[in-house]
Design an enzyme around this catalytic site. Structure first.
Site, PDB file in Angstrom:
ATOM      1  N   CYS A 201      45.120  40.456  38.406  1.00  0.00           N
ATOM      2  CA  CYS A 201      44.206  39.988  37.362  1.00  0.00           C
ATOM      3  C   CYS A 201      42.868  40.713  37.497  1.00  0.00           C
ATOM      4  CB  CYS A 201      43.999  38.479  37.488  1.00  0.00           C
ATOM      5  SG  CYS A 201      42.959  37.785  36.185  1.00  0.00           S
ATOM      6  N   PRO A 202      42.536  41.589  36.562  1.00  0.00           N
ATOM      7  CA  PRO A 202      41.233  42.268  36.657  1.00  0.00           C
ATOM      8  C   PRO A 202      40.067  41.328  36.382  1.00  0.00           C
ATOM      9  CG  PRO A 202      42.336  42.844  34.608  1.00  0.00           C
ATOM     10  CD  PRO A 202      43.317  42.044  35.402  1.00  0.00           C
TER      11      PRO A 202
END
Length: 480
Positions: A201-202
């Site tokens: 998850c950026p």
């Protein structure tokens, strides 16, 4: 004590630790290496991660979107508490800013806990472990194929294990040199194998795996409540003001409310949708990676049913959110053990611990170096000497293989080819005393063995390391 006082060796002992010059003695370097401060494991971590606070904080290298997440949450919440909460607490109830504050701190706590923690990274295999695993795989393949070839074989990509009656394939990671456990996968961005890998998850700046999934879910769930809470009360604030001064005047009096409403309107759909999707995954005990690949079916009657599901929604939720938190496997703050100093032994021809690789290779190729000294050019018999039993007695009774380019001399073939025998003694291996030649310098004129022929035999013996029988034959020839 002054630098000039004391003897020379005492001065070296006192100032060797603070000397800035490299030591000329090879025995002092291992002791100096032990004095250096040991490094922690996070300093030499092979994955693409960033560490802060002496390894306590672990994140991915791509953290730009994470900072954007922080800015959006802080700015939106700050504007709400600064411009909307005073009016709402006065007109409606003081509980609104209190509830908003609780939600805000819960969101920030779960976000930082998700972003700064180890998601469940699996340690990579050491070179020895990787070589041992590949050797075991090669041996098992040879047995399965009925062959015993020692050539290198690349390890297979999968193994099969049985979990709750379902066959699960374990894939081999060529980067980490391990067979990944069930539900683990390799993150291409962080370059790590993560246990129970969900996704990278950026927005949180980290992978989501076994050790931080519950915090990630609580983050998106609480963020959904906070976004809906702010959006609802911002609209309430604008409506109450518009009833007093009109809609346009209400917007002019509170421009911050307009900005908050726009941000919450465009973000609430994605955040709430993401929360609903992960609620479905938790209730069925799946990961995002498994759901995207379609690995399992929710129906137990199907062939590819999910072996990790407990068959109950509440049990699956409790297992994902309330189960014990597994410890980190990489020990990123642990110290690296320094290598043990290897001191070279005396160079007496015997292979010792700490010897150089060239010496070890020489000892392996020439077994005579590991026991007694071999014949040198100074020990070769000269024409004036009468015996060769002294140098030959120092040879070991091993059987080194002579080079393929030189003739293989044995007691049956080599000596009989060079020494002519009489017809009545063709079946014997050794000469009789009457037929044996005299030592060098005492050969009769009619002897079949000349001086140059004898020297040729001796030179072959020193170069090719004759077998035990050949050496004993030469000793008998010289001693007769």
């Amino acid at each position: 004590m002054t630098p000039g006082g004391g003897s020379g060796p005492m001065k070296d002992c006192e100032y060797s630790q603070i000397s800035t010059h490299s030591s000329s003695s090879p025995m002092e370097s291992p002791h100096k290496k032990k004095k250096s401060a040991p490094k922690r494991k996070w300093e030499v971590f092979p994955g693409r991660n960033k560490f802060f606070c002496n390894g306590r904080i672990m994140m991915a290298r791509q953290t730009g979107v994470f900072y954007l997440t922080l800015v959006l949450i802080l700015v939106t919440s700050g504007l709400f508490f600064a411009f909307d909460c005073p009016y709402l607490s006065e007109k409606i109830t003081p509980a609104i800013p209190a509830i908003g504050g609780i939600l805000f701190f819960f969101v920030m706590g779960t976000l930082l806990r998700t972003s700064f923690s180890d998601p469940g990274v699996l340690p990579r295999a050491t070179p020895d472990e990787a070589a041992d695993l590949e050797r075991q795989i090669g041996n098992s393949e040879d047995i399965a194929n009925g062959s015993s070839s020692g050539g290198y074989r690349p390890p297979p990509r999968t193994k099969e294990v049985i979990i709750n009656g379902q066959t699960v394939k374990l894939k081999y990671c060529f980067t980490c040199k391990i067979f990944r456990p069930p539900r683990a996968s390799h993150c291409s961005l962080c370059d790590n194998c993560v246990e129970r890998f969900d996704h990278h998850c950026p927005w949180v700046g980290n992978c989501v795996g076994k050790r931080n999934y519950r915090f990630f879910y609580m983050f998106i769930l609480s963020l959904s409540f906070l976004t809906v809470f702010i959006f609802a009360f911002v609209i309430t604030h604008v409506i109450l003001r518009s009833q007093q001064t009109g809609f346009l005047n209400a917007l002019k009096d509170s421009p911050a409310s307009v900005l908050e409403a726009v941000v919450c309107f465009f973000s609430v759909w994605s955040i709430v949708g993401l929360s609903g999707f992960h609620t479905y995954l938790i209730s069925s005990n799946q990961t995002t990676n498994e759901d995207i690949k379609g690995s399992w079916s929710n129906k137990r009657g199907k062939e590819n049913y999910n072996p990790y599901s407990y068959g109950n929604i509440f049990t699956n939720c409790c297992a994902a959110l309330c189960g014990p938190l597994s410890p980190s496997l990489i020990d990123r703050r642990g110290f690296i053990q320094p290598d043990t100093a290897q001191l070279a032994g005396p160079s007496n021809g015997i292979t010792m611990y700490g010897a150089t690789q060239s010496q070890s290779n020489m000892a392996a190729a020439t077994p005579l170096l590991q026991s007694e000294p071999s014949i040198t050019s100074e020990e070769l018999p000269l024409p004036g000497k009468t015996s060769i039993s002294g140098p030959c007695a120092t040879l070991t009774l091993g059987q080194p293989t002579p080079p393929s380019s030189m003739p293989n001399l044995t007691s049956d073939t080599g000596l009989t080819d060079m020494i002519p025998l009489k017809e009545e003694h063709e079946g014997h291996q050794f000469l009789t005393p009457e037929e044996a030649p005299s030592p060098p310098g005492m050969l009769p004129s009619g002897s079949p063995i000349t001086h140059s022929h004898t020297m040729h035999v001796l030179s072959l013996a020193s170069q090719d390391s004759l077998h035990e029988d050949s050496v004993r034959g030469l000793v008998k020839l010289s001693s007769v």
